[in-house]
Design an enzyme around this catalytic site. Structure first.
Site, PDB file in Angstrom:
ATOM      1  CB  SER A  56       3.000   3.795  -3.506  1.00 27.01           C
ATOM      2  OG  SER A  56       1.468   4.126  -3.884  1.00 27.01           O
ATOM      3  CE  LYS A  59      -0.330   0.718  -2.700  1.00 25.65           C
ATOM      4  NZ  LYS A  59      -0.169   2.378  -2.704  1.00 25.65           N
ATOM      5  CB  SER A 116       1.724   0.756  -6.447  1.00 24.75           C
ATOM      6  OG  SER A 116       1.698   1.502  -5.411  1.00 24.75           O
TER       7      SER A 116
END
Length: 425
Positions: A56, A59, A116
């Site tokens: 993640s 992101k 997330s």
């Protein structure tokens, strides 16, 4: 008068130790990278250019492109985004969106940072590029423009994809790019929780509020990557970026990142203290003699020798890499081991004195790239003893008097210590 700041920094290289994690780290997934966010000086690097899965941390790039769209006027914070069937089908972590559900751009920002949320990542991707695949192409292209040369994105969330890879160094670059280019959004990264549809979500970044000065940025996990974190920390005028990848648990990752941050700040503080102490030395000594004395003093600290995994209580190495973009060091041929003394009549250029030969060699390798006149010079690390300590001088040999002086003048312009040494000196 010569500059002391550069060579005191260089002397520290010889006495700091490698810090790379605890015994539980899986070196197939582990990587770590710490840098001074203001100067670009690399304070710690372990497997920083090894290919890893970003999870993640991806992101951050999704957010970067979203922030760009807002800056271009394509979106506003209170605009509404709608979840598609594909977005709603994304695996956790998510906001449990259903097809047709809506959320504002500002909520999407918070959901990406704090929760997330993978479904929200796809919502943003489809809004900006039509499909997530097209958005991933844009992500990779933008990554190249930002200098992330070893990063490829295949999706907007970081969910498993064997071809979605990065490095700890690249994630540090991305972290700094987000902070540098969009400081107005920094408060979102420091938030600990947010509420959506009556449900409150807590941040996965446990270092915010726990470690002095930490103010963001992003965590990540998939099984293939282990537990990752990229974070920034500020104390006074000092600022760091730290990346840890491949932690076996979130607690381990957090603990190790905290150790690296604390060690890096200690190292910067100690370096400043040494510089201040060196500047008060009176009367002024011969430059080479002063180098030798300070090297002896630092060596007397008896810091632990480098080990494979390191000690969290020790300072990380201040590697000799001066760069604004945190780029990898240029590849160099192997440094020859010093052999016989320079032939009679040859001048030398001294750029430091160190407590071990490897540090002296590293210094020579670094400085050689700063002057094209050093290309033909030989590298030498003559050993000597002073006050019961064995030290090694870092010298370029085989130059004439005129070139020695010109090279030192050139290095002085970039605050690098350099002394022309006459034959026999």
């Amino acid at each position: 008068m010569y500059r002391m700041r550069g060579w005191v920094f260089a002397l520290l290289v010889a006495t700091t130790v490698l810090l790379a994690g605890q015994a539980g780290a899986d070196t197939r997934r582990y990587a770590a990278f710490v840098a001074d966010a203001n100067s670009g000086e690399i304070l710690h690097s372990r497997l920083a250019d090894a290919r890893r899965y970003p999870a993640s941390l991806t992101k951050m790039m999704t957010l970067y492109l979203l922030f760009e769209a807002i800056e271009r006027g394509e979106l506003e914070l209170d605009d509404t985004l709608t979840a598609s069937r594909i977005a709603a089908s994304q695996q956790p972590s998510n906001l449990s969106l259903s097809e047709g559900d809506t959320l504002t751009v500002e909520t999407a920002i918070r959901a990406l940072i704090i929760k997330s949320a993978n479904d929200v990542a796809v919502v943003v991707a489809e809004e900006l590029a039509g499909t997530e695949r097209a958005f991933a192409v844009e992500m990779t292209a933008r990554a190249r423009e930002l200098g992330l040369s070893d990063t490829t994105f295949r999706n907007a969330s970081g969910l498993p994809n064997s071809r979605q890879v990065t490095t700890a160094r690249d994630m540090a670059r991305l972290t700094l790019a987000v902070r540098r280019d969009f400081p107005q959004y920094a408060p979102y990264f420091a938030e600990r929780r947010f509420t959506h549809n009556g449900r409150t979500y807590r941040s996965h970044n446990n270092l915010v509020g726990r470690v002095d000065g930490v103010d963001g940025m992003k965590t990540g996990y998939i099984r293939a990557s282990g537990f990752n974190i990229a974070t920034t920390a500020n104390r006074g005028e000092r600022s760091l970026v730290a990346v840890v990848m491949g932690g076996p648990t979130a607690a381990y990752r957090d603990s190790h990142a905290e150790q690296l941050i604390e060690a890096a700040f200690r190292s910067l503080n100690d370096r400043e203290a040494l510089i201040m102490a060196a500047q008060t030395l009176t009367p002024r000594l011969n430059p080479i003699r002063e180098q030798d004395l300070l090297a002896t003093h630092i060596a007397s600290l008896d810091l632990a020798q480098p080990v494979a995994q390191g000690d969290g209580e020790s300072m990380p190495p201040l590697r000799i890499e001066m760069t604004d973009d945190l780029g990898p060091p240029p590849s160099r041929p192997d440094i020859p081991v010093a052999e016989a003394a320079a032939a009679l009549g040859e001048w030398s250029i001294q750029v430091g004195a160190y407590a071990d030969m490897a540090a002296a060699q590293a210094r020579l390798e670094s400085v050689r790239s700063l002057s094209d006149r050093l290309g033909e010079a030989a590298l030498s690390t003559p050993r000597f003893e002073t006050n019961g300590r064995v030290l090694f001088r870092a010298r370029f040999t085989g130059v004439d008097a005129e070139n020695a002086r010109r090279i030192c003048a050139q290095l002085a312009q970039v605050d690098e210590p350099c002394f022309a040494v006459a034959p026999g000196g």
